[in-house]
Design an enzyme around this catalytic site. Structure first.
Site, PDB file in Angstrom:
ATOM      1  N   SER A 147      -6.904  -6.232  29.281  1.00 21.28           N
ATOM      2  CA  SER A 147      -7.452  -5.058  28.621  1.00 21.28           C
ATOM      3  C   SER A 147      -7.431  -5.452  27.066  1.00 21.28           C
ATOM      4  O   SER A 147      -6.448  -6.395  26.641  1.00 21.28           O
ATOM      5  CB  SER A 147      -6.234  -4.201  29.055  1.00 21.28           C
ATOM      6  OG  SER A 147      -6.219  -2.785  28.414  1.00 21.28           O
ATOM      7  N   TYR A 160       2.467   0.329  28.754  1.00 16.11           N
ATOM      8  CA  TYR A 160       1.061   0.081  29.851  1.00 16.11           C
ATOM      9  C   TYR A 160       1.017  -1.196  29.200  1.00 16.11           C
ATOM     10  O   TYR A 160       0.601  -2.301  29.103  1.00 16.11           O
ATOM     11  CB  TYR A 160       0.331   0.389  29.615  1.00 16.11           C
ATOM     12  CG  TYR A 160      -1.295   0.536  30.177  1.00 16.11           C
ATOM     13  CD1 TYR A 160      -1.794  -0.072  31.876  1.00 16.11           C
ATOM     14  CD2 TYR A 160      -2.362   0.498  29.092  1.00 16.11           C
ATOM     15  CE1 TYR A 160      -2.858  -0.211  32.080  1.00 16.11           C
ATOM     16  CE2 TYR A 160      -3.708  -0.310  29.317  1.00 16.11           C
ATOM     17  CZ  TYR A 160      -3.617  -0.295  30.963  1.00 16.11           C
ATOM     18  OH  TYR A 160      -5.347  -0.966  31.468  1.00 16.11           O
TER      19      TYR A 160
END
Length: 256
Positions: A147, A160
């Site tokens: 990500s 996250y």
């Protein structure tokens, strides 16, 4: 005609978390490139719906295997089933992921562990099991879906970002251990993409304007934007590329 270095026709691929969103788009890209693709998730009914939709164009090259990627026994059984029923896996895409937004001081232990298991442990377990088979054959491609948050973070998503940062380092560590066995392990780091999971953010005019203004490309990513990076990392073109994360973020990670 495409360059032969990018030819992955006839290879078998497993894509986790592929009933929808980015995972489905990546699976579709591999099908379009000529692979046989095994879709994975926990919801067998959702997988079957996706398989049926993709099979209209790609026929029996679309398969499914339902198992929990956070359960070591289920992973071992599921991967063995794929190898027996579909054939030797040449490509693994560790795409399974989840997001949960909350201020750090309000984040529950339960949600922390759920993100850790879903985003990081799953890639370790599935990667380890598939690599055992690949190592015996002396070749393979593993692509972890990292990500933009493997590098940078915004308020409310610290856990996250921690899992995605961990996935970046797992990618590098897998490279160190598996490279000598003929396996390349790399990552793709999507920026802000328009998917079912981000629909509320896309619909938020203020946030959407921030994304467009912050991204040199001036727009949200579309899932098809990720396919080229995957085909490269899954093909012989990347045989000397290992332990890298390719950020597909419209340039966001490169500018202030």
């Amino acid at each position: 005609m495409s360059h032969p270095a990018f030819d992955i026709t006839g290879r078998n691929a497993l894509v986790t978390g592929s009933s929808r969103g980015i995972g489905r788009a990546l699976a579709t890209g591999l099908l379009e490139a000529g692979c046989t693709v095994v879709l994975n998730g926990r919801d067998a009914a959702a997988l079957e719906r996706t398989r049926a939709e993709l099979a209209v164009e790609h026929g029996d090259r679309v398969r499914t295997v339902a198992f929990d990627v956070t359960d070591p026994a289920a992973v071992a059984e599921g991967v063995a089933r794929v190898e027996a029923d579909t054939g030797p896996l040449s490509i693994l895409v560790n795409n399974t992921g989840a997001q949960h937004r909350a201020p750090l001081l309000e984040f529950t232990h339960q949600d922390w562990h759920r993100l850790l298991e879903t985003n990081l442990t799953s890639a370790f377990l599935v990667g380890q099991e598939v690599a055992r088979h690949m190592a015996a054959r002396g070749h393979g491609k593993i692509v972890n879906i990292c990500s933009l948050q493997s590098e940078v973070v915004r308020p409310g998503i610290a856990p996250y970002a921690a899992t995605k940062g961990g996935l970046k380092m797992l990618t590098k560590g897998m490279c160190a251990d598996l490279g000598p066995l003929g396996i390349q392990v790399n990552g793709i780091g999507p920026g802000y993409f328009d998917t079912e999971l981000t629909s509320a953010l896309v619909a938020d005019d203020e946030f959407s304007a921030w994304v467009r203004g912050r991204t040199p490309a001036g727009r949200w990513g579309q899932v098809q934007d990720l396919v080229g990076a995957l085909v490269f990392l899954a093909s012989p073109a990347s045989d000397f590329v290992n332990g890298q994360v390719l950020y597909v973020d419209g340039g966001m990670s490169s500018v202030l």
